[in-house]
Motif scaffolding. Structure first.
Motif: not given
Lengths: 350, 350
Positions: A59, A61, A64, A72, A74, A76
């Motif tokens: 994952r 970061p 966004k 913020q 996001d 992926i």
């Protein structure tokens, strides 16, 4: 001459820093800017966070974009079995047409009365919030000049690695001033005084076709636009600083010149700290350069971490004749090593 | 929409330019800045010279440092059989620890009343004379602003490829102002007016780890220091401009925006000219971008030369509604192609 490690090292570790959200983990707290503010020592920490993954999924970061409201992050999700992605580098994931960073950094304040025991502010001080910071903000330096604290930091995005500027008066409110050095440039240290009526900075361009990873100098009339660039000092073949060098702590004034604690690394990324003196009136002139590093990565917490064999400073604080060098260890921890300013400069001039 | 080549092309060839010394030969005259001065069209030509070699020896021109007096070129002799050197690239020679350029460039003025027939000034206008220019000076752009002609140019040395600034009032006397964009940076075009009280420039950083060969914008309060950098426009995958883009001619004001004729190239170095319109009040906003090139290297003198398949502009001159685009062809010749400003902008906005 060698700097002396503080017995309380490492001073701050990732466990000391709560993540900014519950599905994240802090993996590195390092490369802090350092300054004095009122009766406190301030560290502006680089905090690197990773989104918790699992056996099947990585994952990543990424900032966004929101048109209003707070920025913020996001997340992926990438399947670890996806052959289009190369996961071998702990710092980055390589895909055919892009590079992603495994972690994202922001800056957070830590405060101390004694320079050893630090208390973290509860919230991030400076957070990525624009396209040029999409992969995070990193490696700050603080210069107190013109009555304000000026913070340079790396802003990292898919379009390049730049250096940006922010200012604060109180370490509670921060104002971003935009990109001051275009890609690819880092290790920017603004001198704490104007010299011959101009602001002065060390910087480290990353060259491609010609040139190496050397230290440059630039001048400015307003701290926003920088020019009159010149090559300042170069890597030294077959030494501890044969791969790259770059500015470290903000230079401090001594009677013998501007004392700069910088980093040098080998091509295989073993990072040490070195010392150089620049002429007080014309800092493009090198008065003395220590041939040997003042700190090498030999302690356990410097030899093993997210990136092993690294000591890297972004700030030092004067305490009488003692220079307290705060430094990142193995890209994971914050540590401190002290050196006598008078003894260091004397050894360099001997 | 396509620009129309001038029937007299190529306008200037290496044979038209006497070498600066008898043991040199001019191999390329190209990539000229262009402007109007009194009743003349001025081209500030890039003249590339090579030291004459022979079958056994390559002779490489490099700037020699002299503490006083005019700058001089040294000639380094290298045996063609020396296995330590790689001669495969016509532009550069690769040795284990260094890169040398096969030619060295200076800038020379050519003048014309009709914009077609040019007469060269007898001596170089701007010559390399400092460490940052050790491998020559290249690819100028001229901006008339604040009542003076401001010339940006690539300064090339072993420490990097920078962009420097010089000024002139008469194209006879030139004053160098130092490096304004640190390595690696090129294709710098200063806008001909301040916008919202600041100077504006296009530039093309060469990135290394993150980012591509894209066009950026910068601002300045004094034209010496540049900051407030931002990513402006990027390469376009799978097109004629998929490898790199960069500023070409100095932008010109039209009613629809700042018209910029720029270059785009494929990864295998086929260079075309493109057109883009930036917002008049905030040039960071793209009003329109032509999807197709306005000039592609299809003429013989564009397809064959020192570097084949190249059209590359460093300057255009307005002549009523006609934009006379002066351009380097195959890195060897100077040529011209014309386009109607109103028709081009209309086609871009359609």
């Amino acid at each position: 001459m060698k700097a002396e490690r503080h017995p309380a090292n490492p001073l701050i570790t990732p466990k000391d820093v709560p993540p900014s959200r519950p599905d994240f983990e802090v993996i590195c707290v390092f490369n802090a800017a350092a300054t004095k503010y009122k009766d406190e020592t301030i560290l502006l920490l680089r905090v690197a966070e990773r989104a918790k993954g699992d056996e099947k999924t990585v994952r990543v970061p990424v900032l966004k974009f929101v048109t209003d409201g707070p920025s913020q992050i996001d997340v992926i999700e990438i399947d670890r079995q996806n052959p289009a992605f190369d996961f071998h580098d702990p710092r980055a994931i390589y895909a055919p047409d892009q590079i992603l960073l495994t972690s994202i950094s922001h800056l957070q304040v830590a405060r101390s009365r004694d320079g050893v025991n630090f208390t973290l502010d509860p919230k991030p001080a400076i957070f990525p919030d624009r396209h040029s910071e999409m992969f995070g903000i990193e490696d700050p330096r603080i210069t107190y000049i013109d009555g304000r604290y000026h913070i340079t930091y790396k802003s990292v995005s898919p379009t390049g690695i730049c250096t940006s500027l922010a200012v604060t008066d109180d370490f509670l409110h921060f104002e971003k001033k935009g990109i001051i050095f275009c890609p690819e440039n880092l290790d920017v240290c603004i001198f704490p005084e104007k010299i011959n009526d101009r602001y002065v900075a060390l910087h480290r361009p990353v060259t491609h076709f010609l040139g190496g990873l050397n230290m440059w100098m630039a001048y400015s009339n307003d701290m926003l636009g920088w020019g009159d660039h010149s090559f300042l000092m170069g890597i030294q073949p077959d030494t501890w600083e044969s791969g790259r060098i770059g500015g470290g702590a903000v230079p401090i004034r001594t009677e013998h010149g501007w004392l700069e604690i910088y980093h040098g690394a080998t091509p295989d990324d073993r990072y040490c700290l070195g010392a150089v003196l620049f002429d007080l009136d014309d800092p493009r002139k090198i008065v003395a350069r220590a041939m040997e590093p003042i700190l090498e990565p030999t302690a356990d917490y410097e030899r093993q971490g997210f990136v092993s064999n690294v000591v890297f400073t972004c700030g030092a604080v004067e305490d009488g004749d003692t220079l307290r060098i705060y430094y990142g260890a193995a890209d994971t921890f914050m540590a401190r090593a002290d050196v006598s300013i008078s003894e260091l400069t004397a050894s360099m001039l001997a």
